[in-house]
Design an enzyme around this catalytic site. Structure first.
Site, PDB file in Angstrom:
ATOM      1  N   ASP A  13       9.910  -5.505   0.373  1.00 21.31           N
ATOM      2  CA  ASP A  13       8.729  -4.660   0.488  1.00 21.31           C
ATOM      3  C   ASP A  13       9.217  -3.372   1.144  1.00 21.31           C
ATOM      4  OD1 ASP A  13       6.443  -3.329   1.293  1.00 21.31           O
ATOM      5  OD2 ASP A  13       5.687  -4.949   2.576  1.00 21.31           O
ATOM      6  N   LYS A  75       8.821   7.532   1.178  1.00 23.64           N
ATOM      7  CA  LYS A  75       8.186   6.847   0.039  1.00 23.64           C
ATOM      8  C   LYS A  75       7.106   7.708  -0.606  1.00 23.64           C
ATOM      9  CE  LYS A  75       5.815   2.501  -1.043  1.00 23.64           C
ATOM     10  NZ  LYS A  75       5.444   1.191  -0.474  1.00 23.64           N
ATOM     11  N   GLU A 152       2.859  -4.012  -5.444  1.00 21.94           N
ATOM     12  CA  GLU A 152       2.594  -4.636  -4.142  1.00 21.94           C
ATOM     13  C   GLU A 152       1.379  -5.575  -4.184  1.00 21.94           C
ATOM     14  OE1 GLU A 152       2.544  -1.146  -1.657  1.00 21.94           O
ATOM     15  OE2 GLU A 152       4.691  -0.865  -1.947  1.00 21.94           O
ATOM     16  N   ASP A 183      -5.123  -3.180   1.284  1.00 23.53           N
ATOM     17  CA  ASP A 183      -3.853  -2.960   1.988  1.00 23.53           C
ATOM     18  C   ASP A 183      -3.945  -1.702   2.850  1.00 23.53           C
ATOM     19  OD1 ASP A 183      -1.248  -2.350   2.783  1.00 23.53           O
ATOM     20  OD2 ASP A 183      -0.347  -2.740   0.817  1.00 23.53           O
TER      21      ASP A 183
END
Ligand code: ADP
Ligand code: MG
Length: 374
Positions: A13, A75, A152, A183
């Site tokens: 992850d 990211k 994800e 999330d």
């Protein structure tokens, strides 16, 4: 395809703020691999020290002192040609920054499992092709053979599904499920509606906010405390960069403690003055209610656009460290009437799902029949 039938494959992850690695143990159960520092999460932060590259907790600490040689949040920029912040005068592609994070994760996993070269890496559901390709490239630069990239929320659904038994260990749903994966991480919010039917996983809709996460809760609390301090002593500690940085760190610690306790005390020291401020959970929730509302609006709008009511959901899965805040579960339960599933640690669910998925690909490579379509 056959090359990885018998080797360890790790699930990664690769988060905006924190990254996590997992693998399947002898009983095919997903297990988080501790990094070299002994932690289950590794800050996705890179320090370009003249003496060498440092990744993780130490790099995060250096960010407060030497921000010009530290790269974080890369990211967010994956797929862009260059990282927005020059590092020591150089412009690097974001995938190069991420490759240093991946290299540390690979090396740390290798300490536990022996030489690791194969991985499944997760990406947000909204990542387009250039961002996915940049993630693959980062893996390659880190010496990893990236056997697949998965979303994800899909990984989280697999981890919860296998753990809770609504998916078999082969990844088949017992009954049709309409799952909300909520999330809330350190710097981003992602919400995805998934339909899982038999072996078929479909992300029906996805939405989010790339500039909303735990850091905003820290900032709201820090602002409040800085205001109290100013009232008491007549000067603004926010003009002192080091004191501001310290306060933000203490606010994050206080926020985490408030997920367990009803009241915490926050010490502040600046310009020779010291004070301690009590903060109750109620006060903290009042200060941050507008932030939580933003996640609620985004989720409601996504569901509306997909033609789904809150009441149609069969499960809500909590992912991301910030979902430990009680205000998050309370809001989701109020809206949907169902208790969100908190049975897997929200930091580990995505990496665990990636490890389970890697195992499924591995048995496929070993000649077993296909299990999942994602
Ligand atoms: P990402 O996936 O964006 O990299 P994470 O899922 O690791 O990030 O989430 C990190 C965030 O979770 C940080 O803002 C951190 O403060 C927050 N967090 C971790 N534990 C808790 C807790 N017990 N209570 C509230 N927030 C927490
Ligand atoms: Mg995450």
């Amino acid at each position: 395809m056959w090359g990885y039938a018998n080797v360890a494959i790790i699930g990664i992850d690769l988060g905006t703020v924190n990254s996590v690695i997992a693998h399947l143990d002898e009983d095919q159960k997903p297990v988080t691999i501790h990094n070299a520092e002994g932690d289950i999460t590794t800050p996705s932060v890179v320090l370009f020290d003249p003496a060498g590259i440092v990744v993780g907790k130490e790099a995060l600490k250096a960010a407060a002192i030497e921000p010009e040689i530290v790269a974080a949040f890369a990211k967010r920029e994956m797929g862009e040609p260059e990282f927005s912040k020059p590092i020591a005068g150089h412009r690097l592609p974001p995938e190069v920054v991420q490759s240093f994070v991946l290299r540390k994760l690979r090396e740390d996993a290798s300490l536990v499992l022996g030489e690791v070269t194969q991985a499944v890496i997760t990406v947000p559901a909204f990542f387009n092709e250039p961002r996915r390709k940049a993630t693959q490239d980062a893996g390659r630069l880190a010496g990893l053979d990236v056997i697949d990239i998965i979303n994800e929320p899909t990984a989280a659904a697999i981890a919860f599904g296998v753990h809770r038994g609504f998916l078999s260990s082969r990844g088949t749903a017992m009954q049709a499920e309409l799952v909300l994966v909520y999330d809330l991480g350190g710097g981003t919010f992602d919400v995805t509606l998934m339909r899982i039917d038999g072996q078929h996983f479909e992300a029906v809709a996805t939405a989010g906010d790339v500039y909303l996460g735990g850091i905003d809760w820290d900032t709201a609390l820090a602002e409040h405390i800085a205001g109290e301090f100013q009232q008491q002593f007549g000067f603004d500690l926010r003009e002192d960069a080091a004191a501001t940085q310290r306060l933000l760190q203490d606010a994050e610690d206080a926020k985490r403690a408030l997920s367990q306790r009803m009241e915490v005390t926050l010490p502040v020291e600046c310009g020779g003055q010291r004070a301690r401020y009590k903060v109750s959970r109620g006060k903290f929730e009042e200060l941050t209610t507008a932030l939580l509302d933003r996640t609620r609006f985004t989720t409601t709008k996504m569901l509306q656009e997909a033609g789904v009511a809150w009441g149609d959901l069969t499960r809500i899965l909590l992912v991301g460290g910030s979902t430990r805040m009680p205000m998050v579960h309370a809001m989701l339960e109020r809206e949907s009437g169902i208790k969100p599933d908190r049975s897997i640690s929200p930091d580990e669910a995505v990496a665990h799902g990636a490890a389970i998925y890697a195992g499924m690909l591995q048995s496929l490579a070993a000649g077993e029949r296909p299990k999942l379509s994602v």
